[in-house]
Scaffold this motif. Structure first.
Motif: not given
Length: 397
Positions: A304-316
């Motif tokens: 879950l943390v990994g997918w969250a980091l993936f989304g946060l990284g791609l967001s901007g």
């Protein structure tokens, strides 16, 4: 420099809110279609394979709409094209709910896809114009509003389905909302020449190098391919690789989507401090770390943390690329935006299919190495944004 009378200009804040409305509306319209896909499939009596082919028609029509809307935005102006595309999007929503067989659904999806692609390019081009009137970046928040619109669609669509409301009624009401909001918001839109200094007659305008446009498009392709992988495969990775229940698997995509939305709201202020190139570089690096964590650690909380980091990284990253494309040449902002957005959209569609093909030869989590590699390549290529970011300031001087 000549300035138009103040009464002729929509306040930048009003234009910003109006652009928020279009982004949110687009996300809402797409989301309402997505949640009603199973009902539409049953109503038309088509198979999964036929639906897959019809969705390809939707994607192709969307890409065509992008390429048509870009030059039209430059020729007619965003103030005309954005509301026109919004009205067309609203009208197109009537079709899928009324379709009774495969060919009427195919026709409806072609119109829906074309209108969705048109408003995608038109509203992003207008967002670049609005951003030029602000002393700091604001593009990422527009994309966050698209995500918010999709979230509302999921909630409202689920409630409508639970209440037994007919699909044709739900999509038609959504279409009417799109039309009404598009017409109301249109009075607050601005044109590019209202917010930009005039060029002197002896100033030579130089077209941006084609390789720069392709570089931005390539970066958009890679980042949106990675986003598409998360959209379609995050929950399946939890279910098939980690062995979770379907309900638990849904949290994988949920953590990605929430992190991406939060990240987009935060990106603009961070970009104002460190610049767009750094946003793309460090964001892609964070996304690579996040997805690598998902690949290597077979534990649900860490996943879950990994997918969250993936989304946060791609967001901007993608908002920075779209802004850069729109600022390459204000005379052809729409056409340039269409190329970069179009290549990104191809990546969004291709990502899930490529991962699916790779799973014939390797486990799903190993196939995720593809988006990780693309994120690493983005880290290396991010400096291409530096001269683009500096150009508007030099022109303004």
């Amino acid at each position: 420099m000549t300035t138009a009378p103040a009464t002729a200009l929509a306040p930048p804040r009003a234009a910003r809110v109006a652009t928020w409305a279009y982004f949110g509306l687009n996300g809402f319209a797409v989301g309402m279609w997505v949640v009603h896909i199973p009902n539409v499939e049953r109503a038309t009596g088509i198979s999964h394979s036929t639906l897959g082919l019809l969705l390809l028609i939707l994607g192709g029509a969307a890409f065509t709409g992008m390429q048509v809307a870009g030059p039209l935005a430059d020729r007619l102006g965003q103030r005309r094209l954005v509301p026109a595309a919004g009205v067309l999007l609203g009208l197109s929503l009537f079709g899928p709910g009324l379709a009774g067989n495969w060919w009427t659904l195919g026709l409806a999806l072609a119109v829906f896809g074309f209108s969705n692609g048109s408003i995608d390019v038109a509203m992003n081009t207008h967002a670049v114009v609005v951003e030029r009137a602000y002393p700091r970046p604001i593009m990422a928040a527009f994309h966050a509003m698209w995500s918010i619109g999709g979230a509302f669609a999921a909630l409202i669509g689920a409630a409508a389905l639970h209440a037994g409301i007919h699909t044709a009624v739900s999509l038609s009401v959504c279409g009417v909302i799109c039309i009404v909001v598009s017409l109301i918001a249109s009075r607050f839109l601005v044109e590019a020449d209202q917010d930009e200094p005039e060029q002197s007659a002896d100033t030579e305008q130089v077209a941006p190098p084609a390789r720069l446009v392709w570089a931005l498009g390539g970066l958009a392709f890679g980042l949106m391919l990675a986003e598409g992988v998360a959209n379609d495969w995050a929950a399946l990775q939890f279910r098939d690789i980690l062995g979770t229940s379907t309900s638990t698997a849904a949290y994988a995509y949920g953590s990605f989507a929430v992190a991406m939305t939060v990240g987009r709201f935060a990106t603009d202020r961070v970009a104002a401090l460190i610049g767009p190139a750094a946003i793309v570089r460090y964001g892609a690096a964070l996304a690579a770390i996040g997805l690598t964590t998902v690949i290597l650690v077979p534990w649900v909380p860490v996943g879950l943390v990994g997918w969250a980091l993936f989304g946060l990284g791609l967001s901007g990253g993608v908002p920075q690329l779209f802004t850069a494309a729109g600022n390459l040449d204000p005379r052809a902002s729409g056409a340039l935006m269409a190329k970069v957005v179009g290549l990104g959209y191809v990546g969004l569609l291709a990502g899930p299919a490529l991962i699916g093909a790779l799973t014939h030869w390797m486990p799903l989590n190993v196939a995720f190495a593809l988006p990780v590699i693309l994120c690493v390549l983005t880290v290396l290529a991010a400096p291409v944004l530096r001269p683009i970011a500096a150009q508007p300031k030099e022109d303004a001087g």
